[in-house]
Design an enzyme around this catalytic site. Structure first.
Site, PDB file in Angstrom:
ATOM      1  N   ARG A  13      10.505  -3.744 -39.649  1.00 60.07           N
ATOM      2  CA  ARG A  13       9.667  -4.245 -38.557  1.00 60.07           C
ATOM      3  C   ARG A  13       8.236  -4.500 -39.025  1.00 60.07           C
ATOM      4  O   ARG A  13       7.554  -5.385 -38.498  1.00 60.07           O
ATOM      5  CB  ARG A  13       9.684  -3.283 -37.374  1.00 60.07           C
ATOM      6  CG  ARG A  13       9.273  -1.853 -37.712  1.00 60.07           C
ATOM      7  CD  ARG A  13       9.496  -0.934 -36.535  1.00 60.07           C
ATOM      8  NE  ARG A  13       9.297   0.465 -36.918  1.00 60.07           N
ATOM      9  CZ  ARG A  13       8.639   1.347 -36.186  1.00 60.07           C
ATOM     10  NH1 ARG A  13       8.102   0.985 -35.032  1.00 60.07           N
ATOM     11  NH2 ARG A  13       8.520   2.585 -36.580  1.00 60.07           N
ATOM     12  N   GLU A  61      11.281  -8.123 -19.545  1.00 58.07           N
ATOM     13  CA  GLU A  61      11.831  -8.908 -20.647  1.00 58.07           C
ATOM     14  C   GLU A  61      12.388 -10.255 -20.215  1.00 58.07           C
ATOM     15  O   GLU A  61      12.247 -11.258 -20.933  1.00 58.07           O
ATOM     16  CB  GLU A  61      12.917  -8.104 -21.364  1.00 58.07           C
ATOM     17  CG  GLU A  61      12.409  -6.872 -22.099  1.00 58.07           C
ATOM     18  CD  GLU A  61      12.279  -5.640 -21.219  1.00 58.07           C
ATOM     19  OE1 GLU A  61      11.932  -4.570 -21.753  1.00 58.07           O
ATOM     20  OE2 GLU A  61      12.553  -5.750 -20.000  1.00 58.07           O
ATOM     21  N   PHE A  86      16.847  -4.678 -25.617  1.00 53.92           N
ATOM     22  CA  PHE A  86      16.180  -5.398 -24.533  1.00 53.92           C
ATOM     23  C   PHE A  86      16.058  -6.886 -24.839  1.00 53.92           C
ATOM     24  O   PHE A  86      15.878  -7.700 -23.925  1.00 53.92           O
ATOM     25  CB  PHE A  86      14.794  -4.804 -24.286  1.00 53.92           C
ATOM     26  CG  PHE A  86      14.782  -3.311 -24.124  1.00 53.92           C
ATOM     27  CD1 PHE A  86      15.812  -2.654 -23.472  1.00 53.92           C
ATOM     28  CD2 PHE A  86      13.744  -2.552 -24.632  1.00 53.92           C
ATOM     29  CE1 PHE A  86      15.811  -1.282 -23.324  1.00 53.92           C
ATOM     30  CE2 PHE A  86      13.726  -1.172 -24.494  1.00 53.92           C
ATOM     31  CZ  PHE A  86      14.771  -0.534 -23.834  1.00 53.92           C
ATOM     32  N   ARG A 170      14.086  -0.090 -37.349  1.00 49.90           N
ATOM     33  CA  ARG A 170      13.002   0.875 -37.200  1.00 49.90           C
ATOM     34  C   ARG A 170      12.702   1.681 -38.467  1.00 49.90           C
ATOM     35  O   ARG A 170      11.538   1.898 -38.784  1.00 49.90           O
ATOM     36  CB  ARG A 170      13.339   1.832 -36.056  1.00 49.90           C
ATOM     37  CG  ARG A 170      12.333   2.956 -35.901  1.00 49.90           C
ATOM     38  CD  ARG A 170      12.843   4.006 -34.934  1.00 49.90           C
ATOM     39  NE  ARG A 170      11.867   5.068 -34.701  1.00 49.90           N
ATOM     40  CZ  ARG A 170      12.108   6.163 -34.007  1.00 49.90           C
ATOM     41  NH1 ARG A 170      13.292   6.346 -33.461  1.00 49.90           N
ATOM     42  NH2 ARG A 170      11.174   7.076 -33.841  1.00 49.90           N
TER      43      ARG A 170
END
Length: 317
Positions: A13, A61, A86, A170
């Protein structure tokens, strides 16, 4: 061929954040939208340099996707940022209707994909997102393996017209791809040469595939490892060329066995050259809370599982 090693670990990320910041400096049409997760998506540098081109939508979103679609009409290139769960499952209708159906030039950028967001638990660990997105006509689906490749992909998709789903993660993972390697959408990267088995891997599992190939080599098994960063469009030529030599294949991904890279490869084999295939993927289940390492071990998403799959598929030739 080059032997891949690493000297540091970084989260993918952060590669997205670095690529977005660089894009902001060189392309004034690039805009960014976030659903209240600026820090998680590493978007701070873009915002610092180009605050007028950033839109904080909040925890809305579906609204973010609609706004992004609208911005394309004025020639903007919107990059949306939130968690993979999401970015896809929560807003699938909006992506289908407002982005894919209309062929809008929206870049849907999704962090915290797969199991390796770890302790956030099963409700956040989406394992079906690749399947959801690749089923949409016209949607390009990219799943990068390390910091350098994620940065390069982020920059490259700004010049690729049409909707893109860019998936990353992540945790910190080894950085092993060259910093200066050109990212070509839809073009796989062969990492090792081999004659006994083809291993095609995507995302965090690419490094595990490289580790598995070294272990297999010590056993006298020659494995060809291919980095499939673009799942749609799939690099059919690279896969077919490899299996013509090896005669069998292992697919490995941090995703449900249903709907992911493995099934795309199966379709290719059935239509062209039906060789034995084994899958390293989550076996049709949700995840659970735990550290990334614990989860990858429990769900058999590591070098040991790839070695076992390779040995099994070779016997089936």
């Amino acid at each position: 061929m080059k032997k891949y090693t690493y000297t540091e670990k970084k989260d993918t990320r952060s590669g997205f954040g670095a690529g977005l910041a660089e894009l902001g400096d060189k392309n004034e049409n690039v805009v960014a939208l976030c659903a209240d997760l600026i820090g998680s998506l590493k978007m701070e540098k873009f915002i610092e340099n180009h605050p007028e081109r950033f839109f904080q939508i909040g925890i809305a979103e579906a609204n973010m996707i609609g706004i992004a679609a609208g911005l394309t009409i004025g020639g903007k290139i919107p990059f949306t940022g939130t968690f993979a769960n999401f970015s896809t499952g929560r807003v699938y209708d909006q992506i289908r209707q407002s982005v894919a159906y209309s062929d809008k030039n929206v870049k849907i950028c999704a962090s915290h994909a797969g199991l390796t967001l770890g302790e956030d638990g099963a409700t956040h660990q989406i394992l079906e997102d690749i399947g959801l997105m690749k089923m949409l006509p016209g949607m390009t689906v990219i799943n990068t393996c390390d910091y350098n490749q994620t940065k390069a992909a982020t920059i490259a998709i700004a010049d690729h017209h049409g909707p893109v789903y860019l998936r990353f993660g992540r945790p910190v993972v080894p950085v092993f791809m060259p910093e200066d390697q050109e990212f070509i959408v839809g073009k796989a990267i062969q990492l090792t040469e081999g004659t006994d088995v083809t291993i095609v891997a995507t995302g965090h599992l690419v490094w595990e595939a490289l580790q598995a190939s070294e272990q297999l080599e010590a056993m006298g098994i020659s494995a060809e490892v291919i980095n499939i960063h673009t799942i749609k469009p799939l690099d059919d030529e690279a896969i077919l060329k490899s299996i013509a030599k090896t005669g069998c294949i292992v697919t490995t991904e941090e995703h449900n066995i249903i709907g992911g890279l493995g099934e795309s490869v199966s379709r290719l084999l059935v239509q062209n050259n039906l060789v034995p295939q084994e899958f390293v993927a989550v076996n049709d289940s949700f995840g659970e809370s735990g550290t990334p390492a614990q989860l990858m071990e429990k769900y058999n998403l590591n070098d040991k599982a790839i070695v076992a799959a390779a040995k099994k598929v070779i016997v089936r030739k």
